[in-house]
Design a protein around this motif. Structure first.
Motif, mmCIF file in Angstrom:
data_model
loop_
_atom_site.group_PDB
_atom_site.id
_atom_site.type_symbol
_atom_site.label_atom_id
_atom_site.label_comp_id
_atom_site.label_asym_id
_atom_site.label_seq_id
_atom_site.Cartn_x
_atom_site.Cartn_y
_atom_site.Cartn_z
ATOM 1 N N ASP B 237 0.876 -1.169 0.000
ATOM 2 C CA ASP B 237 0.000 0.000 0.000
ATOM 3 C C ASP B 237 0.908 1.212 0.000
ATOM 4 N N PHE B 238 0.593 2.208 -0.796
ATOM 5 C CA PHE B 238 1.405 3.420 -0.774
ATOM 6 C C PHE B 238 0.542 4.634 -1.035
ATOM 7 N N GLU B 239 1.100 5.802 -0.723
ATOM 8 C CA GLU B 239 0.391 7.063 -0.902
ATOM 9 C C GLU B 239 0.269 7.380 -2.386
ATOM 10 N N GLY B 240 -0.829 8.039 -2.754
ATOM 11 C CA GLY B 240 -1.016 8.492 -4.125
ATOM 12 C C GLY B 240 -2.087 7.712 -4.858
ATOM 13 N N HIS B 241 -2.446 8.213 -6.036
ATOM 14 C CA HIS B 241 -3.542 7.682 -6.854
ATOM 15 C C HIS B 241 -2.962 7.301 -8.218
ATOM 16 N N LEU B 242 -3.495 6.245 -8.811
ATOM 17 C CA LEU B 242 -2.952 5.780 -10.095
ATOM 18 C C LEU B 242 -3.026 6.859 -11.175
ATOM 19 N N SER B 243 -3.939 7.815 -11.026
ATOM 20 C CA SER B 243 -4.033 8.877 -12.029
ATOM 21 C C SER B 243 -2.833 9.826 -11.951
ATOM 22 N N GLU B 244 -2.058 9.760 -10.878
ATOM 23 C CA GLU B 244 -0.888 10.640 -10.740
ATOM 24 C C GLU B 244 0.306 10.023 -11.464
ATOM 25 N N ALA B 245 1.156 10.919 -12.020
ATOM 26 C CA ALA B 245 2.249 10.472 -12.886
ATOM 27 C C ALA B 245 3.212 9.541 -12.159
ATOM 28 N N ARG B 246 3.608 9.902 -10.909
ATOM 29 C CA ARG B 246 4.625 9.091 -10.229
ATOM 30 C C ARG B 246 4.117 7.681 -9.955
ATOM 31 N N VAL B 247 2.797 7.559 -9.685
ATOM 32 C CA VAL B 247 2.238 6.238 -9.375
ATOM 33 C C VAL B 247 2.122 5.401 -10.652
ATOM 34 N N ARG B 273 -2.881 13.517 3.744
ATOM 35 C CA ARG B 273 -2.525 13.863 2.371
ATOM 36 C C ARG B 273 -1.164 13.271 2.021
ATOM 37 N N ALA B 274 -1.004 12.918 0.740
ATOM 38 C CA ALA B 274 0.227 12.283 0.279
ATOM 39 C C ALA B 274 1.402 13.248 0.402
ATOM 40 N N THR B 275 2.539 12.704 0.842
ATOM 41 C CA THR B 275 3.800 13.422 0.765
ATOM 42 C C THR B 275 4.349 13.184 -0.636
ATOM 43 N N VAL B 276 4.617 14.242 -1.379
ATOM 44 C CA VAL B 276 5.223 14.052 -2.702
ATOM 45 C C VAL B 276 6.646 14.576 -2.619
ATOM 46 N N ALA B 277 7.615 13.677 -2.767
ATOM 47 C CA ALA B 277 9.021 14.064 -2.623
ATOM 48 C C ALA B 277 9.415 15.035 -3.729
ATOM 49 N N ALA B 278 10.514 15.731 -3.503
ATOM 50 C CA ALA B 278 11.039 16.683 -4.490
ATOM 51 C C ALA B 278 11.204 15.975 -5.829
ATOM 52 N N ALA B 279 10.861 16.673 -6.911
ATOM 53 C CA ALA B 279 11.055 16.173 -8.271
ATOM 54 C C ALA B 279 10.125 15.007 -8.607
ATOM 55 N N ALA B 280 8.977 14.908 -7.908
ATOM 56 C CA ALA B 280 8.072 13.783 -8.163
ATOM 57 C C ALA B 280 6.637 14.239 -8.415
ATOM 58 N N THR B 281 6.427 15.514 -8.659
ATOM 59 C CA THR B 281 5.070 15.981 -8.958
ATOM 60 C C THR B 281 4.695 15.622 -10.401
ATOM 61 N N ASP B 282 3.414 15.710 -10.713
ATOM 62 C CA ASP B 282 2.958 15.453 -12.084
ATOM 63 C C ASP B 282 3.678 16.384 -13.062
ATOM 64 N N GLU B 283 3.853 17.654 -12.663
ATOM 65 C CA GLU B 283 4.520 18.616 -13.555
ATOM 66 C C GLU B 283 5.992 18.238 -13.759
ATOM 67 N N ASP B 284 6.661 17.745 -12.704
ATOM 68 C CA ASP B 284 8.048 17.284 -12.855
ATOM 69 C C ASP B 284 8.134 16.171 -13.904
ATOM 70 N N PHE B 285 7.194 15.207 -13.799
ATOM 71 C CA PHE B 285 7.214 14.088 -14.761
ATOM 72 C C PHE B 285 6.924 14.593 -16.171
ATOM 73 N N ALA B 286 5.958 15.509 -16.299
ATOM 74 C CA ALA B 286 5.577 16.008 -17.624
ATOM 75 C C ALA B 286 6.727 16.800 -18.248
ATOM 76 N N TRP B 291 11.211 17.157 -22.185
ATOM 77 C CA TRP B 291 12.640 17.325 -22.450
ATOM 78 C C TRP B 291 13.186 16.128 -23.247
ATOM 79 N N VAL B 292 12.828 14.894 -22.834
ATOM 80 C CA VAL B 292 13.296 13.705 -23.565
ATOM 81 C C VAL B 292 12.784 13.754 -25.010
ATOM 82 N N ASP B 293 11.509 14.124 -25.188
ATOM 83 C CA ASP B 293 10.945 14.224 -26.554
ATOM 84 C C ASP B 293 11.733 15.239 -27.384
ATOM 85 N N ALA B 294 12.063 16.360 -26.746
ATOM 86 C CA ALA B 294 12.783 17.409 -27.463
ATOM 87 C C ALA B 294 14.177 16.936 -27.864
ATOM 88 N N VAL B 295 14.833 16.192 -26.954
ATOM 89 C CA VAL B 295 16.159 15.654 -27.277
ATOM 90 C C VAL B 295 16.050 14.640 -28.409
#
Lengths: 301, 301
Positions: B237-247, B273-286, B291-295
């Motif tokens: 079991d872990f924090e977060g919802h499958l609709s979120e990028a990190r999950v 509420r879920a703790t979202v570590a640094a660099a793990a938000t939906d916007e970070d993933f997006a 960036w990878v697409d651009a490269v």
């Protein structure tokens, strides 16, 4: 004579395990798992025999919590018993109308009862042995018991080897106060309990310390801390003996990270020899240590 | 009307949880946890309510095993109940000579009984509700029950709020067939079961996939595979919802490594509420993906 307190009463699976582990020691039945641990802590007995995990029912939480708290105890041996029940009656030709046992035992023979005693009403008893007493005293017609029960309660064996899950097993520990460890055999199990910080990745880091040293985990149970809902302590069992370099090295690494209590290194009952991953033998650790010493002294680079 | 099968009988803690989760749905008591899951799988009810973990007794193995096998079911909601017992009698001034309950309940009020009913003999019953029936029918003097029991069995409340461990809790799941997920709330829990390879470091690698994506684990239970002693599946079991990028990203990584079954994303009963570590938000993933697409397209390096 040395004495073992076991989670009784007489005639249960724990007595059967205690007999396997007894080696001539006197067995003393006590009423609960905490009472067995207390007997050793107070010096009333030398050792205690209690169940620690069942493959169907899961971890025995009273044992885990009892080992994590109070003064330390360590496991010096283990026994692994197949969970095969014996069904006892008074004999004769009367139909079996009631069949008694501990609820866990009734749950583990549910299908067998449906096929073999479909008309018998299941009745809960406080232990498999209490069910046998009830049959002897005429309160129930049948009891689902440990095989050893028939020695304490000489009843008629209506059926034996009874189990819905044929490979169900229970593992039992023989616990004593801290002292010299059993000799390593190459087929050993080491147990610890670690209270990791409640932050992302804490458990992954602990398990990484074992994995990076080539140590194979054999069991992990998370138990909530009392009075602190959402916080857990982790019971880890893994292959190897504390006298081995990789195990000692890993425990020192865990100790830097969190509170650790050592719960014993002892031979595995199933005799499965430890897998030692590449670069994780005692000689690998010793050679690497010699190299660091040589570099420190300026001999090598 | 929509129906919920719950692990009965009526008057138990699971009925109490089912009422919390019912939202006007009809409740149907069934005899066992597997029967509750089967009712949903066969379409006899829309949902099932079963316990999944108790802070004192540990995981409810029948629920875990039932979710890992057979056709998939997913959790759509949960309830968290404090384990506070009510002691019921027939009233009057007669002394309480026997006190009945399920063995787990008796174990959780042992100290209370020693202090408040020291002369009463504990008697095991098949459920807390069965103990109440026994009091009503005159077979026992007192029953240790769920608070809700008094509504089904109008007996005298001898004591309530009874618990040796004041913060003991049981968590219950509301389960249905796979379908649209509940909306994410920011305080969600995602559950999976993963069957990792039996080799050194396998579990550390799985947990590393969660940790490296900033996902906070809330529970881990290892359950032995039936017919394969020493092999385990892991309930995470872990924090977060499958609709979120990190999950979603972590689940895809786990799926590459091992067999995974999704057991649901739903709001936490405790609202944490879920703790979202640094660099793990939906916007970070997006942003990282852009960036990878651009490269890849030669726009950036």
């Amino acid at each position: 004579m040395s004495r073992i307190a076991y989670f009784g009463p007489s005639g249960t699976f724990t007595e059967q395990a205690a007999r396997v582990l007894a080696r001539g020691r006197e067995l003393v039945a006590v009423e609960t798992i905490p009472a067995a641990l207390t007997a050793v802590r107070k010096g009333e007995t030398d050792l205690a025999c209690v169940p620690v995990e069942n493959s169907v029912e899961g971890p025995v939480t009273a044992t885990l919590d009892g080992l994590a708290e109070d003064t330390p105890l360590v496991a010096v041996a283990e026994a692994l018993l197949p969970v095969h029940f014996t069904v006892l009656t008074r004999g004769g030709t009367d139909p079996v109308r009631t069949v008694a046992s501990h609820p866990h035992a009734l749950a583990q023979v549910r299908h067998w009862l449906e096929h073999n005693l479909p008309d018998a009403e299941p009745v809960v008893a406080s232990s498999t042995a209490a069910a046998a007493v009830g049959v002897r005293d005429g309160r129930y017609d049948a009891a689902v018991t440990a095989p050893v029960a028939v020695e304490t309660y000489p009843l008629h064996v209506f059926a034996d080897g009874v189990a819905d899950v044929p490979d169900a097993r229970t593992r039992f520990l023989l616990l004593g106060p801290p002292g010299p460890l059993p000799e390593p055999t190459g087929a050993d199990r080491t147990s610890i309990v670690a209270a990791a910080a409640n932050r992302t990745g804490a458990l992954a880091e602990l398990l990484g310390e074992l994995a990076s040293r080539g140590i194979n985990l054999t069991r992990l149970d998370a138990r909530p801390l009392k009075g602190n809902y959402g916080y857990y302590r982790f019971f880890l069992d893994f292959e190897g003996h504390l006298s081995e370099a990789r195990v000692g090295n890993a425990l020192a690494a865990l100790r830097r990270r969190c509170e650790v209590r050592f719960l014993g290194s002892h031979p595995r009952a199933d005799g499965v020899r430890a897998t030692v991953a590449a670069a994780a033998t005692d000689e690998d650790f010793a050679a690497a240590s010699r190299w660091v010493d040589a570099v420190r002294s300026g001999e090598l680079a």
